[in-house]
Design an enzyme around this catalytic site. Structure first.
Site, mmCIF file in Angstrom:
data_model
loop_
_atom_site.group_PDB
_atom_site.id
_atom_site.type_symbol
_atom_site.label_atom_id
_atom_site.label_comp_id
_atom_site.label_asym_id
_atom_site.label_seq_id
_atom_site.Cartn_x
_atom_site.Cartn_y
_atom_site.Cartn_z
ATOM 1 N N HIS A 8 -10.595 -6.267 8.652
ATOM 2 C CA HIS A 8 -11.229 -6.017 7.357
ATOM 3 C C HIS A 8 -12.607 -5.369 7.523
ATOM 4 C CE1 HIS A 8 -8.339 -9.269 6.584
ATOM 5 N NE2 HIS A 8 -8.322 -8.872 5.330
ATOM 6 N N GLU A 22 0.815 -1.207 0.000
ATOM 7 C CA GLU A 22 0.000 0.000 0.000
ATOM 8 C C GLU A 22 0.852 1.262 0.000
ATOM 9 O OE1 GLU A 22 -2.506 -3.276 0.683
ATOM 10 O OE2 GLU A 22 -0.684 -2.694 1.780
#
Length: 327
Positions: A131, A62
């Site tokens: 998540h 990321e």
């Protein structure tokens, strides 16, 4: 010319990406699995085939994805970077908070970073703690970043295009529970909307309910149910939490005199608290104390039944609206 198509939420996002890539040659689209696989949720399907190397897969990093996006934006590109889960953006906060958000300021306006970060958040069955977080308040806290949460198919199209055409970095937060939840008519090909602006999803006069993101659908379900009991709630979709359309909130609260703010994120440190503070500072009189609805300060369990117990349900929302409206 604008035309109307029946699309899923995911297809609406895809249509917006397709238009951006077609109309803005400086646009790039990249992230983990967005190219050849078409995205883990199928949202970017077919774009690599049509636009070639402008749509590409990245390593699982990321920091590299967002760092590359910042650099590309500073040098004339208009990148759209996908972060598969909003939770994973936390490993690249430096790229967003210290770099993208600061570029225009520290360069005295000579350089900008017109990048769009697409991500998705919120609870879904089995998502578990890493998540399932709702992080809009993290991003809304940072000057220089703009943050939107499209909750409708039309907004999935419109808000993404507003983000891509914006000359500042924008975080577009989608929700995976909406991606394939049926088709709706979506107007495509119209004018690009400016950043910002709330929308009244349901008019009413007894209480204002401000919401955003996927929870909006439970709020609307609760409001429709309460109408049978004579309670008419006005449901206002913030759409953008940065910039927040405070004028629209205050206009609604002046009419109703009562306010409920409902979001899936934790109430502690959430945008809801900022809204309540802004309303209090405005001096608009309330006829009863305002109410925040959100997830308590706990991690989201993996078990769907336990997760359902902490995420605000339609019943919980309806009860809070009822108490406020009748106070």
């Amino acid at each position: 010319m604008p035309e109307t198509k029946k699309l899923t939420y995911a297809e609406s996002v895809n249509a917006a990406l397709r238009r951006a890539l077609d109309e803005l040659p400086e646009t790039l689209l990249f992230g983990e699995d967005v190219g050849t696989p078409g995205g883990v949720f199928g949202v970017t399907k077919g774009l690599r085939k049509q636009f070639g190397e402008r749509v590409f897969d990245t390593p699982i990093s990321e920091s590299a994805i967002l760092g590359g996006a910042v650099g590309a934006a500073m040098f004339g590109r208009r990148p759209i970077a996908e972060i598969m889960w909003a939770d994973f953006s936390l490993v690249a906060l430096d790229q967003l908070v210290n770099q993208a958000a600061n570029v225009r300021y520290i360069s005295r306006g000579t350089v900008s970073a017109p990048l769009t970060v697409r991500t998705q958040q919120g609870n879904a069955p089995g998502a578990c703690a890493q998540h399932s977080q709702s992080l809009e308040a993290f991003f809304a806290h940072v000057p220089g970043l703009r943050v939107c949460l499209p909750a409708t198919h039309q907004d999935a199209y419109d808000l993404l295009l507003s983000a891509v055409w914006c000359d500042d970095p924008v975080i577009v937060i989608e929700n995976r529970t909406l991606y394939h939840a049926g088709k709706q008519e979506v107007s495509v090909g119209g004018e690009i909307q400016p950043v910002g602006g709330a929308a009244v999803r349901r008019p009413g006069h007894d209480v204002t309910v401000l919401t955003w993101g996927a929870l909006q659908h439970r709020v609307l379900e609760a409001a429709d149910r309460l109408a049978a009991d004579g309670i008419e709630a006005e449901v206002l979709d913030a759409r953008w939490v940065r910039p927040l359309d405070l004028d629209a909130v205050l206009a609604s609260v002046r009419r109703t005199g009562k306010l409920v703010v409902a979001h899936e994120a934790h109430t502690v440190g959430g945008v809801g608290g900022e809204v309540l503070a802004a309303v209090a500072e405005s001096g608009v009189p309330l006829r009863c104390p305002p109410v925040r609805i959100g997830t308590p300060a706990t991690r989201i369990p993996a078990a769907p039944g336990l997760a359902a117990a902490v995420i605000p349900s339609t019943d919980v929302i309806a009860e809070a609206i009822t108490k406020t409206a009748r106070a």
